[in-house]
Structures are given as C-alpha cells and as structure tokens.
Design an enzyme around this catalytic site. Structure first.
Site, PDB file in Angstrom:
ATOM      1  N   CYS A  79      20.635  11.592  19.550  1.00 42.80           N
ATOM      2  CA  CYS A  79      20.442  10.275  20.350  1.00 42.80           C
ATOM      3  C   CYS A  79      20.497  10.777  21.715  1.00 42.80           C
ATOM      4  CB  CYS A  79      21.912   9.695  20.322  1.00 42.80           C
ATOM      5  SG  CYS A  79      22.381   8.542  21.400  1.00 42.80           S
ATOM      6  N   CYS A 199      14.519   7.124  22.651  1.00 42.88           N
ATOM      7  CA  CYS A 199      15.403   6.493  21.613  1.00 42.88           C
ATOM      8  C   CYS A 199      15.096   6.479  20.210  1.00 42.88           C
ATOM      9  CB  CYS A 199      15.799   5.242  22.089  1.00 42.88           C
ATOM     10  SG  CYS A 199      17.208   4.407  21.282  1.00 42.88           S
TER      11      CYS A 199
HETATM   12  N1  DGL Z   1      19.662   6.057  19.534  1.00 45.64           N
HETATM   13  C1  DGL Z   1      20.449   6.321  20.961  1.00 45.64           C
HETATM   14  C2  DGL Z   1      19.200   7.042  21.748  1.00 45.64           C
HETATM   15  O1  DGL Z   1      18.423   7.729  21.129  1.00 45.64           O
HETATM   16  C3  DGL Z   1      20.813   4.992  21.586  1.00 45.64           C
HETATM   17  C4  DGL Z   1      20.796   3.587  21.019  1.00 45.64           C
HETATM   18  C5  DGL Z   1      22.110   2.997  21.644  1.00 45.64           C
HETATM   19  O2  DGL Z   1      23.112   3.287  21.278  1.00 45.64           O
HETATM   20  O3  DGL Z   1      21.769   2.205  22.991  1.00 45.64           O
HETATM   21  O4  DGL Z   1      19.158   6.841  22.977  1.00 45.64           O
END
Ligand code: DGL
Length: 269
Positions: A79, A199
């Site tokens: 993430c 993301c």
């Molecule tokens: N999957 C996450 C990222 O790589 C964030 C998504 C979220 O929860 O806003 O930033």
C-alpha cells in the site's frame, strides 16, 4: 530463537488497506513461486487515502502485528498510502525485521519515456500525493519531467465494491482523465508519455483506464519492483525458501469473507 531453517520456511506477510494489495500478491507469486504468502486486507477500514496520518499509522501497526502473530519472516506493505504514512515508524519500532514498502513508480516512467521533459501523470491517493515521501521523490526526479498528479479515491471505492470493470468506473475515469484522454474529435489536450499507478488498487482498473485514454500510454505500477525488492532483501539475509514452486496463499480480511480477494487473485491481469 527460531532456527534459520525454520525462518526460511516461514511465510511472507503482506498487508493493504483493502483488496488492492492482491496486485502485489500476484507479483510476489510470480517472482517467488516457492514462498508461502499470507495476505491481510483491512477492507473494513478502507479507504485509507483520505484518513489522517495518525489514523493510517494506527491501522498499519495493527495489520503489521496481525501478520507478526502469523510468524511471518518479512512484511510487505502493499500500500503506497500506508508506506508513506507508516513505513518509517514500523521500521523504527521493529529494528532488524524485513519491512518492504512501496512508492509510485515514477523513476521507470521517466527513464523509459525516451524523450526530454516527458509528460507523466501519477494517480494515487490524496494522502500519498500530499506526503513528504512523494514530494521528495518528485523533487528528486521531477527535474527531468513534467509530473502531473491526481488523487483518484473513487477508483479505490469501486475496486473495493468489486466494480473495477463497470460503466460507473468508465464514466468516473472519463471525467478524471479528461485533459489526458483522446476526445471524440481525436484531440488530446495533454498527451501522456507515461501513467504511474501509485496505489495498489488501481492496476485492477487498468483495462478501463486504457479504454478511456484511447491511445497507447505506457502504464507503470510498483508491484513487480516491490516483489523484486522483497526477493533481494530475503536473499541478503539468506532467508529465501529452498522450494522453487508450490507456495500457497492464505487470505485474511477485516471483513467477514475473502470472496473479492479470491476473485481478484484469480483474475487474469
Ligand atoms: N491501496 C492503497 C495504496 O496503495 C490505498 C487505498 C486506500 O485505502 O485509499 O495507496
């Protein structure tokens, strides 16, 4: 103390704010087919992208501890948002542990653009784009490029709802990418040399993104690089599994089931 052999056989833990981290699990499966992987997605608390840094840190610490409880040999923060807010803190709190983070793949996007001052668009969460980490990265690499950035929270929401390939996704992307897409009359206001998906949820919307852009734009995400970095870090500590294939994936979610995670894991990308 666990014996080295026992640690080598231990799984790798991966966490994300939700199902996006499955894009990194897929890359890890390809890069390290002999390793067992344990994924935790905090979908109950997703999206993280618009939460405060303090909230993201507290939630990331919880996910980290959950994986440690599974006796993993390394933790991958799948993430960008959690990495930006919490990676340093987790490393400070857990010295000596392998903790791999992610950052938007701006470097390969600029390097591969093949021309002076390429136009690069970074899509990520507000938290990632507003964080010190991204500012430093953009300042370090941005001299060689025109870096545009856009938060795209609705992509996260729609991927979490299993609507990554929907008309709703396409119509959101048409608005969001208006300056960068080919319009019906064939014009493109700002043609892109590269698009960075900063993301881990966004690779699941790749098909819709390509369709909406309507011209070939190289798309980059951090999943493969993160998988390679994980391999490198395990190799450095002689903690890679002896097995060359047959690793399994265990999925956990803070929601009652992992149906969406399973579907995305088995979906062809
Ligand atoms: N999957 C996450 C990222 O790589 C964030 C998504 C979220 O929860 O806003 O930033």
């Amino acid at each position: 103390m666990r014996k080295a052999e026992e640690i080598r056989r231990a799984p790798i833990g991966i966490f994300d704010s939700g199902v996006g981290g499955i894009s990194v699990v897929k890359a890890l499966k390809r890069e390290l087919p002999g390793e067992d992987l344990i994924f935790f997605g905090d979908s109950k608390n997703a999206p993280y992208g618009e939460k405060s840094v303090e909230e993201i840190r507290a939630l990331s610490e919880r996910s980290y501890q959950f994986l440690r409880g599974q006796r993993v040999k390394a933790v991958v923060i799948a993430c960008n948002t959690a990495t930006s807010a919490a990676a340093e803190l987790l490393r400070e709190e857990n010295p000596g542990e392998i903790i791999v983070g992610m950052e938007p793949a701006l470097k390969p996007a600029i390097e591969n653009a093949g021309r002076e001052r390429p136009e690069i668009l970074v899509l990520a969460t507000s938290s990632t784009l507003g964080g010190e980490r991204f500012h430093k990265l953009a300042a370090r690499l941005g001299m060689g490029a025109r870096v545009h950035s856009l938060p795209a929270p609705e992509i996260v929401r729609m991927v979490e709802a299993g609507r990554e390939d929907s008309d709703e996704m396409r119509s959101y992307l048409r608005e969001l990418l208006r300056p960068y897409r080919r319009m019906a009359d064939g014009t493109i206001r700002c043609p892109l040399d590269g698009l960075v998906l900063g993301c881990t949820h966004f690779p699941f919307a790749k098909r819709a993104i390509r369709e909406v852009l309507s011209y070939p734009v190289p798309i980059y995400d951090g999943a493969e690089g993160t998988a390679r970095e994980t391999k490198h870090r395990l190799l450095q500590k002689a903690l890679l599994s002896d097995r060359k294939s047959g690793g399994c994936v265990r999925l956990y979610s803070s929601l009652p089931d992992t149906e969406l995670e399973e579907r995305l894991l088995n979906k062809e990308s």
